[in-house]
Scaffold this motif. Sequence first.
Motif, PDB file in Angstrom:
ATOM      1  N   GLY A   1      66.800  13.529  -5.465  1.00 30.69           N
ATOM      2  CA  GLY A   1      66.667  13.507  -6.763  1.00 30.69           C
ATOM      3  C   GLY A   1      65.021  13.295  -7.044  1.00 30.69           C
ATOM      4  O   GLY A   1      64.474  12.483  -7.401  1.00 30.69           O
ATOM      5  N   PHE A   2      64.411  14.656  -6.760  1.00 25.12           N
ATOM      6  CA  PHE A   2      62.967  14.401  -6.861  1.00 25.12           C
ATOM      7  C   PHE A   2      62.427  14.596  -8.365  1.00 25.12           C
ATOM      8  O   PHE A   2      61.849  15.961  -8.470  1.00 25.12           O
TER       9      PHE A   2
ATOM     10  N   PHE B   1      53.235   6.670   3.892  1.00 23.53           N
ATOM     11  CA  PHE B   1      54.572   7.301   4.061  1.00 23.53           C
ATOM     12  C   PHE B   1      54.645   8.912   4.191  1.00 23.53           C
ATOM     13  O   PHE B   1      53.587   9.574   3.608  1.00 23.53           O
ATOM     14  N   ASN B   2      55.664   9.507   4.947  1.00 29.95           N
ATOM     15  CA  ASN B   2      55.908  10.660   4.815  1.00 29.95           C
ATOM     16  C   ASN B   2      57.036  10.745   3.944  1.00 29.95           C
ATOM     17  O   ASN B   2      57.888   9.749   3.760  1.00 29.95           O
ATOM     18  N   VAL B   3      57.306  11.591   2.775  1.00 28.39           N
ATOM     19  CA  VAL B   3      58.118  11.722   1.876  1.00 28.39           C
ATOM     20  C   VAL B   3      58.931  12.980   2.025  1.00 28.39           C
ATOM     21  O   VAL B   3      58.139  14.019   1.944  1.00 28.39           O
ATOM     22  N   VAL B   4      60.211  12.802   1.821  1.00 22.62           N
ATOM     23  CA  VAL B   4      61.181  13.769   1.685  1.00 22.62           C
ATOM     24  C   VAL B   4      61.945  13.747   0.276  1.00 22.62           C
ATOM     25  O   VAL B   4      62.460  12.493   0.067  1.00 22.62           O
TER      26      VAL B   4
ATOM     27  N   THR C   1      58.415  25.821  -5.592  1.00 21.16           N
ATOM     28  CA  THR C   1      57.018  26.214  -5.404  1.00 21.16           C
ATOM     29  C   THR C   1      55.920  25.234  -6.139  1.00 21.16           C
ATOM     30  O   THR C   1      54.780  25.411  -6.223  1.00 21.16           O
ATOM     31  N   MET C   2      56.381  23.860  -6.377  1.00 19.93           N
ATOM     32  CA  MET C   2      55.316  23.059  -7.003  1.00 19.93           C
ATOM     33  C   MET C   2      54.467  22.696  -6.326  1.00 19.93           C
ATOM     34  O   MET C   2      54.582  22.457  -5.027  1.00 19.93           O
ATOM     35  N   ILE C   3      53.173  22.359  -6.577  1.00 21.98           N
ATOM     36  CA  ILE C   3      52.111  22.134  -5.737  1.00 21.98           C
ATOM     37  C   ILE C   3      52.300  20.627  -5.485  1.00 21.98           C
ATOM     38  O   ILE C   3      52.472  19.702  -6.381  1.00 21.98           O
ATOM     39  N   HIS C   4      52.261  20.247  -4.269  1.00 20.89           N
ATOM     40  CA  HIS C   4      52.479  18.943  -3.927  1.00 20.89           C
ATOM     41  C   HIS C   4      51.639  18.656  -2.646  1.00 20.89           C
ATOM     42  O   HIS C   4      51.363  19.546  -1.744  1.00 20.89           O
TER      43      HIS C   4
ATOM     44  N   ILE D   1      54.451  15.658   1.352  1.00 20.64           N
ATOM     45  CA  ILE D   1      55.768  15.597   0.698  1.00 20.64           C
ATOM     46  C   ILE D   1      56.494  16.876   0.975  1.00 20.64           C
ATOM     47  O   ILE D   1      56.080  18.077   0.909  1.00 20.64           O
ATOM     48  N   THR D   2      57.775  16.839   1.523  1.00 22.10           N
ATOM     49  CA  THR D   2      58.683  17.839   2.033  1.00 22.10           C
ATOM     50  C   THR D   2      59.900  17.947   0.920  1.00 22.10           C
ATOM     51  O   THR D   2      60.287  16.799   0.570  1.00 22.10           O
ATOM     52  N   LEU D   3      60.024  19.066   0.195  1.00 17.57           N
ATOM     53  CA  LEU D   3      60.831  19.148  -0.556  1.00 17.57           C
ATOM     54  C   LEU D   3      62.104  20.122   0.006  1.00 17.57           C
ATOM     55  O   LEU D   3      62.046  21.095   0.322  1.00 17.57           O
TER      56      LEU D   3
END
Length: 293
Positions: free
Chosen positions: A9-10, A26-29, A39-42, A46-48
Amino acid sequence: MTPSFFIFGFGYTANRLAQRLIQLGFNVVGTIRQETKKTMIHPEKITLIDFQAADIEYYLSQSTHLLISVPPAARIGDLVLSYYSQLIKKNMYIEWLGYLSSTDVYGDYQENWVDEESICRAKSASGVLRLEAEKAWYSYAESNELPLHIFRLAGIYGPQRNPLERIISGKKYSIFKEGQVFSRIHVDDIVSVILASIKNPHHLSTYNVADDEPAASHEVDAYATSLLNQSPLPLIPFEEASLSPREQEFYLSNRRVSNLKIKKELNIVLHYPSFREGLTQIWREDFEQNQRD
């Protein structure tokens, strides 16, 4: 093993948390449902992915920390437990597990204070679902020896999500109900509490996450209009306001939420102890220059 933080739930709070996590190495998923959010800029770390992505098992198997920020659903309950309870308990690397709940679980306390030991009297549909989800996660974590932490969040506000924005967007009035107060929390203070819990975990603990000063919504609106150099919004009695069923439900519970446990157990010092500090900072960052221009 590089620490990897998996967020189911991002959304608003998770996005704010992720910015801090990548600064900490951290790596974040994060999982999302709407295609447009992909398509959000991150930042690169950060992997969505989709909530039901084919490769979600791989990402879960790499995760050292796991946060649940998905609301429960009627007739289903907690979506993460429904879909992924088997995968999660297979992960031997989980050092910390968090669940974002709501102070709605307490129900109505007639303006009195509640703490983590208070009896939960949830009556609203959302509060009942949250309480059932809490119980399900607690039972699941206890039986599988997982390091669960439950965070009961008060009303969340912060940049792009606050009374200043609503007034600028055309809010016309404030609702008044005698004796009604709400507890709130700035999103950055939520992030601080989560990070403090990660640093100093207390397995199977529950925390209220709220600021020091419960307040009526019309008082908060009045402060916001003063920052914007506008006249206070006219007041409409609750009984005369045209509200959705969800909004009416919101006003039927009245309580003050104690935050003493996060201060004592996690040594939290709030950046924004009341709505005044929080809204003032948002005004300085997002509105002050426009008013000068």
